[in-house]
Motif scaffolding. Structure first.
Motif, PDB file in Angstrom:
ATOM      1  N   HIS A  17       0.834  -1.205   0.000  1.00 27.38           N
ATOM      2  CA  HIS A  17       0.000   0.000   0.000  1.00 27.38           C
ATOM      3  C   HIS A  17       0.869   1.255   0.000  1.00 27.38           C
ATOM      4  O   HIS A  17       1.706   1.417   0.894  1.00 27.38           O
ATOM      5  CB  HIS A  17      -0.894  -0.019   1.251  1.00 27.38           C
ATOM      6  CG  HIS A  17      -1.838   1.138   1.358  1.00 27.38           C
ATOM      7  ND1 HIS A  17      -1.822   2.003   2.426  1.00 27.38           N
ATOM      8  CD2 HIS A  17      -2.824   1.560   0.536  1.00 27.38           C
ATOM      9  CE1 HIS A  17      -2.777   2.900   2.265  1.00 27.38           C
ATOM     10  NE2 HIS A  17      -3.395   2.664   1.131  1.00 27.38           N
ATOM     11  N   GLU A  44       0.197  -0.823  -4.827  1.00 28.07           N
ATOM     12  CA  GLU A  44      -0.874   0.174  -4.909  1.00 28.07           C
ATOM     13  C   GLU A  44      -0.227   1.540  -4.743  1.00 28.07           C
ATOM     14  O   GLU A  44       0.649   1.731  -3.887  1.00 28.07           O
ATOM     15  CB  GLU A  44      -1.887  -0.067  -3.777  1.00 28.07           C
ATOM     16  CG  GLU A  44      -3.143   0.788  -3.863  1.00 28.07           C
ATOM     17  CD  GLU A  44      -3.085   2.098  -3.091  1.00 28.07           C
ATOM     18  OE1 GLU A  44      -4.077   2.839  -3.141  1.00 28.07           O
ATOM     19  OE2 GLU A  44      -2.049   2.403  -2.447  1.00 28.07           O
ATOM     20  N   ASP A  46      -1.106   6.049  -5.352  1.00 23.76           N
ATOM     21  CA  ASP A  46      -2.145   7.071  -5.528  1.00 23.76           C
ATOM     22  C   ASP A  46      -1.709   8.076  -6.583  1.00 23.76           C
ATOM     23  O   ASP A  46      -0.556   8.515  -6.581  1.00 23.76           O
ATOM     24  CB  ASP A  46      -2.368   7.811  -4.210  1.00 23.76           C
ATOM     25  CG  ASP A  46      -2.705   6.864  -3.091  1.00 23.76           C
ATOM     26  OD1 ASP A  46      -3.788   6.256  -3.149  1.00 23.76           O
ATOM     27  OD2 ASP A  46      -1.874   6.707  -2.169  1.00 23.76           O
ATOM     28  N   HIS A  59      -0.876  11.151  -2.520  1.00 22.15           N
ATOM     29  CA  HIS A  59      -2.201  10.813  -1.996  1.00 22.15           C
ATOM     30  C   HIS A  59      -3.107  12.027  -1.792  1.00 22.15           C
ATOM     31  O   HIS A  59      -4.264  12.023  -2.197  1.00 22.15           O
ATOM     32  CB  HIS A  59      -2.035  10.047  -0.680  1.00 22.15           C
ATOM     33  CG  HIS A  59      -3.326   9.605  -0.071  1.00 22.15           C
ATOM     34  ND1 HIS A  59      -4.091  10.416   0.744  1.00 22.15           N
ATOM     35  CD2 HIS A  59      -4.011   8.435  -0.173  1.00 22.15           C
ATOM     36  CE1 HIS A  59      -5.172   9.762   1.125  1.00 22.15           C
ATOM     37  NE2 HIS A  59      -5.152   8.558   0.584  1.00 22.15           N
ATOM     38  N   GLU A 141      -4.491   3.916  -7.997  1.00 22.54           N
ATOM     39  CA  GLU A 141      -5.699   4.533  -7.445  1.00 22.54           C
ATOM     40  C   GLU A 141      -5.756   5.993  -7.876  1.00 22.54           C
ATOM     41  O   GLU A 141      -4.885   6.790  -7.516  1.00 22.54           O
ATOM     42  CB  GLU A 141      -5.741   4.446  -5.908  1.00 22.54           C
ATOM     43  CG  GLU A 141      -7.080   5.014  -5.428  1.00 22.54           C
ATOM     44  CD  GLU A 141      -7.172   5.301  -3.940  1.00 22.54           C
ATOM     45  OE1 GLU A 141      -6.333   4.845  -3.162  1.00 22.54           O
ATOM     46  OE2 GLU A 141      -8.125   6.027  -3.582  1.00 22.54           O
ATOM     47  N   LYS A 143      -7.112   9.555  -7.479  1.00 19.90           N
ATOM     48  CA  LYS A 143      -7.720  10.388  -6.454  1.00 19.90           C
ATOM     49  C   LYS A 143      -8.561  11.473  -7.126  1.00 19.90           C
ATOM     50  O   LYS A 143      -8.061  12.235  -7.954  1.00 19.90           O
ATOM     51  CB  LYS A 143      -6.624  11.037  -5.599  1.00 19.90           C
ATOM     52  CG  LYS A 143      -5.941  10.047  -4.667  1.00 19.90           C
ATOM     53  CD  LYS A 143      -6.951   9.495  -3.675  1.00 19.90           C
ATOM     54  CE  LYS A 143      -6.327   8.579  -2.642  1.00 19.90           C
ATOM     55  NZ  LYS A 143      -7.358   7.952  -1.781  1.00 19.90           N
TER      56      LYS A 143
HETATM   57 MG    MG Z   1      -4.592   4.543  -2.232  1.00 18.53          MG
END
Ligand code: MG
Length: 303
Positions: A17, A44, A46, A59, A141, A143
């Motif tokens: 993560h 993973e 961001d 993030h 991911e 955002k």
């Molecule tokens: Mg994330």
């Protein structure tokens, strides 16, 4: 199983993560390289856009104060400015390689080793690095802030810019794009349907960041139209995975997701007991700040 994100029960894929936040600064190249060093084959990270539609790996929508020093080496006194207002040159002046010891954030990750001088990577920089590692599975991911649109580019722009880079680097076959803002995933489905999508969800009692049926985060979708089932709703969007908060997951929803060939990747699972429980439930992926810990527990569970 035709879905490349599915795994045999008891043998989940471990995803580091934000790289490996428990041991190295989040979303840094040092964290990503660490995964390779310990043999964890999924990550993973961001992503959002900086100024000028440049996807960067970070993030928070504001430059975070908890682990950022300015060009003079001073801790940021408050979050900010907005990432969308900064160019890559501006972002490169920040050092994100150490947590501010005065913050709660630092207290949460006591084992994190500083990497002074670490910079905010661009997504292009990350993908260029990842290209050389053919075994790496990449969960990007995106955002996006459905309730505060001034914090970033639109879902359609974010989807387009990430898809363009993934395709440029030829990584479509081992990327899954995830988001809590399902409008991003709907846009990606339109623009680049061949890139795998994963719907993130959070449904703890009374939480502001929960998905809400019919709401913006869910792109107006309502599980009532899918027999009351969230996995059925997500599978009907053509997604390859559902990423629920681990404590939200029930055995019934897991079984239904699997019956629909939907992978279930839970986040963010850090405690030994929780990791063990997710392994025995039969999830496909465990997203964790402590990938070596998960790897160890998985080895113990399998042995
Ligand atoms: Mg994330």
């Amino acid at each position: 199983m035709t879905n490349f994100l599915r795994r045999t029960a008891g043998h989940p894929q471990i995803y580091g993560h934000r790289g490996a936040r428990g041991v190295l600064p989040e979303n840094t190249m040092a964290g990503f390289a660490y995964l390779r060093d310990i043999g964890v084959t999924a990550v993973e990270l961001d992503v959002q856009n900086a100024r000028g539609r440049v996807p960067v790996v970070l993030h928070d929508p504001l430059v975070p104060m908890a682990h950022t020093r300015d060009a003079h080496g001073n801790w940021l006194p408050a979050p900010g400015p907005k990432v969308i207002d900064l160019g890559v040159d501006d972002l490169n002046r920040y050092d994100i390689g150490r947590m501010n010891p005065a913050t709660d954030y630092a207290a949460r990750y006591p084992q994190q080793r500083p990497q002074d001088g670490a910079r905010i990577p661009t997504l292009a920089e990350f993908l260029d690095w990842a290209q050389a590692d053919a075994g790496l599975l990449i969960n990007i991911e995106i955002k996006s802030h459905a309730h505060q649109p001034d914090l970033g580019d639109t879902p359609a722009i974010l989807a387009e810019d990430v898809a363009t880079l993934v395709q440029r680097y030829g990584l479509g076959a081992r990327v899954v794009v995830s988001s809590f803002d399902w409008r991003v995933l709907s846009a990606l489905r339109q623009q680049a349907p061949e890139i795998a999508r994963a719907h993130l969800s959070f449904e703890q009692p009374g939480q502001e960041t929960n998905i809400v049926d019919g709401g913006a985060l869910m792109d107006g979708l309502d599980r009532a139209n899918f027999g009351g089932s969230l996995p059925a709703l997500i599978a009907a969007q053509g997604a390859k995975a559902w990423c629920p908060y681990f404590a939200d997951l029930t055995p019934e929803d897991l079984a239904q997701a699997h019956a629909l060939d939907l992978a279930v990747n839970v986040w963010t699972v850090n405690n030994d007991d929780d990791i063990r429980r997710m392994i025995s439930m039969g999830v496909d992926g465990i997203i964790t700040d402590y990938p070596a810990r998960a790897q160890h527990l998985l080895g113990a569970a399998v042995a």
